[in-house]
Design a protein around this motif. Sequence first.
Motif, PDB file in Angstrom:
ATOM      1  N   VAL A   7       0.865  -1.178   0.000  1.00 53.76           N
ATOM      2  CA  VAL A   7       0.000   0.000   0.000  1.00 53.76           C
ATOM      3  C   VAL A   7       0.901   1.227   0.000  1.00 53.76           C
ATOM      4  CG1 VAL A   7      -1.742   1.322   1.230  1.00 53.76           C
ATOM      5  CG2 VAL A   7      -1.875  -1.168   1.212  1.00 53.76           C
ATOM      6  N   ILE A   8       0.753   2.061  -1.013  1.00 52.07           N
ATOM      7  CA  ILE A   8       1.593   3.236  -1.164  1.00 52.07           C
ATOM      8  C   ILE A   8       1.024   4.373  -0.322  1.00 52.07           C
ATOM      9  CG2 ILE A   8       2.542   4.907  -2.787  1.00 52.07           C
ATOM     10  CD1 ILE A   8       2.057   2.781  -4.997  1.00 52.07           C
ATOM     11  N   ARG A   9       1.794   4.836   0.642  1.00 49.52           N
ATOM     12  CA  ARG A   9       1.361   5.912   1.525  1.00 49.52           C
ATOM     13  C   ARG A   9       1.748   7.245   0.894  1.00 49.52           C
ATOM     14  NH1 ARG A   9       3.689   6.390   5.919  1.00 49.52           N
ATOM     15  NH2 ARG A   9       1.981   6.696   7.407  1.00 49.52           N
ATOM     16  N   VAL A  10       0.751   8.100   0.676  1.00 55.15           N
ATOM     17  CA  VAL A  10       0.954   9.330  -0.083  1.00 55.15           C
ATOM     18  C   VAL A  10       0.642  10.562   0.769  1.00 55.15           C
ATOM     19  CG1 VAL A  10       0.356  10.605  -2.178  1.00 55.15           C
ATOM     20  CG2 VAL A  10       0.278   8.097  -2.189  1.00 55.15           C
ATOM     21  N   LEU A  11       1.513  11.561   0.654  1.00 56.45           N
ATOM     22  CA  LEU A  11       1.265  12.868   1.257  1.00 56.45           C
ATOM     23  C   LEU A  11       1.011  13.850   0.125  1.00 56.45           C
ATOM     24  CD1 LEU A  11       1.343  14.973   3.601  1.00 56.45           C
ATOM     25  CD2 LEU A  11       3.829  15.131   3.203  1.00 56.45           C
ATOM     26  N   VAL A  12      -0.108  14.561   0.163  1.00 55.94           N
ATOM     27  CA  VAL A  12      -0.468  15.519  -0.882  1.00 55.94           C
ATOM     28  C   VAL A  12      -0.226  16.935  -0.381  1.00 55.94           C
ATOM     29  CG1 VAL A  12      -2.328  16.413  -2.330  1.00 55.94           C
ATOM     30  CG2 VAL A  12      -2.185  13.954  -1.873  1.00 55.94           C
ATOM     31  N   CYS A  13       0.657  17.656  -1.075  1.00 56.14           N
ATOM     32  CA  CYS A  13       1.008  19.025  -0.690  1.00 56.14           C
ATOM     33  C   CYS A  13       0.572  19.979  -1.802  1.00 56.14           C
ATOM     34  CB  CYS A  13       2.511  19.137  -0.454  1.00 56.14           C
ATOM     35  SG  CYS A  13       3.155  17.920   0.716  1.00 56.14           S
ATOM     36  N   GLU A  14      -0.455  20.748  -1.551  1.00 52.73           N
ATOM     37  CA  GLU A  14      -1.052  21.621  -2.565  1.00 52.73           C
ATOM     38  C   GLU A  14      -1.866  22.686  -1.858  1.00 52.73           C
ATOM     39  OE1 GLU A  14      -2.514  23.663  -5.329  1.00 52.73           O
ATOM     40  OE2 GLU A  14      -1.419  21.959  -6.161  1.00 52.73           O
ATOM     41  N   ASP A  15      -1.629  23.971  -2.210  1.00 51.93           N
ATOM     42  CA  ASP A  15      -2.315  25.037  -1.487  1.00 51.93           C
ATOM     43  C   ASP A  15      -3.720  25.314  -2.004  1.00 51.93           C
ATOM     44  OD1 ASP A  15      -1.159  26.120  -3.865  1.00 51.93           O
ATOM     45  OD2 ASP A  15      -1.453  28.140  -3.069  1.00 51.93           O
ATOM     46  N   PRO A  31      -6.945   0.907  -4.697  1.00 50.67           N
ATOM     47  CA  PRO A  31      -6.796  -0.129  -3.667  1.00 50.67           C
ATOM     48  C   PRO A  31      -5.373  -0.245  -3.119  1.00 50.67           C
ATOM     49  CG  PRO A  31      -6.988  -1.105  -5.857  1.00 50.67           C
ATOM     50  CD  PRO A  31      -7.313   0.352  -6.007  1.00 50.67           C
ATOM     51  N   ASP A  32      -4.396   0.250  -3.864  1.00 54.18           N
ATOM     52  CA  ASP A  32      -3.009   0.123  -3.417  1.00 54.18           C
ATOM     53  C   ASP A  32      -2.441   1.446  -2.910  1.00 54.18           C
ATOM     54  OD1 ASP A  32      -3.081   1.304  -5.905  1.00 54.18           O
ATOM     55  OD2 ASP A  32      -1.205   0.402  -6.595  1.00 54.18           O
ATOM     56  N   MET A  33      -3.316   2.410  -2.600  1.00 51.18           N
ATOM     57  CA  MET A  33      -2.846   3.709  -2.126  1.00 51.18           C
ATOM     58  C   MET A  33      -3.631   4.173  -0.909  1.00 51.18           C
ATOM     59  SD  MET A  33      -2.198   5.834  -5.657  1.00 51.18           S
ATOM     60  CE  MET A  33      -1.340   5.044  -7.032  1.00 51.18           C
ATOM     61  N   GLU A  34      -2.932   4.929  -0.060  1.00 54.65           N
ATOM     62  CA  GLU A  34      -3.555   5.544   1.112  1.00 54.65           C
ATOM     63  C   GLU A  34      -2.993   6.953   1.261  1.00 54.65           C
ATOM     64  OE1 GLU A  34      -3.750   5.092   5.996  1.00 54.65           O
ATOM     65  OE2 GLU A  34      -2.513   3.722   4.807  1.00 54.65           O
ATOM     66  N   VAL A  35      -3.855   7.937   1.267  1.00 58.79           N
ATOM     67  CA  VAL A  35      -3.417   9.311   1.505  1.00 58.79           C
ATOM     68  C   VAL A  35      -3.316   9.494   3.015  1.00 58.79           C
ATOM     69  CG1 VAL A  35      -3.957  11.751   1.256  1.00 58.79           C
ATOM     70  CG2 VAL A  35      -4.464  10.172  -0.614  1.00 58.79           C
ATOM     71  N   VAL A  36      -2.082   9.635   3.503  1.00 59.05           N
ATOM     72  CA  VAL A  36      -1.860   9.685   4.948  1.00 59.05           C
ATOM     73  C   VAL A  36      -1.837  11.107   5.491  1.00 59.05           C
ATOM     74  CG1 VAL A  36      -0.633   7.498   4.981  1.00 59.05           C
ATOM     75  CG2 VAL A  36       0.646   9.614   4.608  1.00 59.05           C
ATOM     76  N   GLY A  37      -1.821  12.101   4.587  1.00 53.77           N
ATOM     77  CA  GLY A  37      -1.807  13.472   5.062  1.00 53.77           C
ATOM     78  C   GLY A  37      -1.920  14.482   3.943  1.00 53.77           C
ATOM     79  N   GLU A  38      -2.222  15.722   4.316  1.00 50.34           N
ATOM     80  CA  GLU A  38      -2.327  16.823   3.375  1.00 50.34           C
ATOM     81  C   GLU A  38      -1.576  18.024   3.949  1.00 50.34           C
ATOM     82  OE1 GLU A  38      -6.378  17.699   2.168  1.00 50.34           O
ATOM     83  OE2 GLU A  38      -7.015  15.689   2.805  1.00 50.34           O
ATOM     84  N   ALA A  39      -1.032  18.855   3.063  1.00 50.87           N
ATOM     85  CA  ALA A  39      -0.346  20.068   3.498  1.00 50.87           C
ATOM     86  C   ALA A  39      -0.689  21.201   2.553  1.00 50.87           C
ATOM     87  CB  ALA A  39       1.165  19.847   3.534  1.00 50.87           C
ATOM     88  N   MET A  40      -0.836  22.404   3.113  1.00 44.89           N
ATOM     89  CA  MET A  40      -1.248  23.557   2.319  1.00 44.89           C
ATOM     90  C   MET A  40      -0.108  24.533   2.046  1.00 44.89           C
ATOM     91  SD  MET A  40      -5.009  24.337   3.972  1.00 44.89           S
ATOM     92  CE  MET A  40      -4.385  24.320   5.656  1.00 44.89           C
TER      93      MET A  40
END
Length: 230
Positions: A7-15, A31-40
């Motif tokens: 499972v690919i753990r992803v952090l999305v950084c976008e304002d 199914p193979d990804m999980e967004v573990v956090g967001e940043a602005m």
Amino acid sequence: MSVPPAVIRVLVCEDQALVRTGFVTILSAQPDMEVVGEAMDGRAAIRSAEELKPDVVVMDIRMPLLDGIEATRHLAGPDSLAPAKILVVTTFNVDEYVYEALRAGASGFMLKDAAPPELINAVRTVARGESLLAPAVTRALIGRFAERLRPSAASASPERDRLKVLAPREHEVLLLISEGLSNAEIATELVISPETVKTYVSRILTKLNLRDRVQAVVLAYRAGLAGRGD
């Protein structure tokens, strides 16, 4: 090439909230990804990446407080003890900082208006430890930034010395990579098989201690190998 996690753990950084929500929605549905956090903003991106240890960071370039280039340099640059795998997203037609982001340590980049399957494939590609720099995009970078990036003889000399470990054919392959050719195009140019090209690329990265194809292109520019017109 590394083996991607189950499972690919992803952090999305976008304002931009709408864009960020779109990325999160698309990636979370896989199914193979999980967004573990967001940043602005860039500072939040660094804090979140260091705390959450994501497999891939999706990083916007233009963000408040600290831009994506500096955040990328902090997380994946030469001084980073555990470089993060960073996928930069940008609006290429108006963005003049793409090269700097790649030089800062990004594993690749894609356009913000790319179709959802392209984003999904990009995250999986970076998670595997591969670079994502399409040949067409490489050519665009070369065409747009060649004059500005061409180094002086003095600044290129140390980087050029690094290339001395390469065999003549490897040196030739590196030059073609820096010109934006795909493996298939290199194979046609040199009249060898694509599998042989892959072997050469792997040897080049190993000998030069480079993480991926993106870093190879950057090194070629810094060494004065690319964009010489000879």
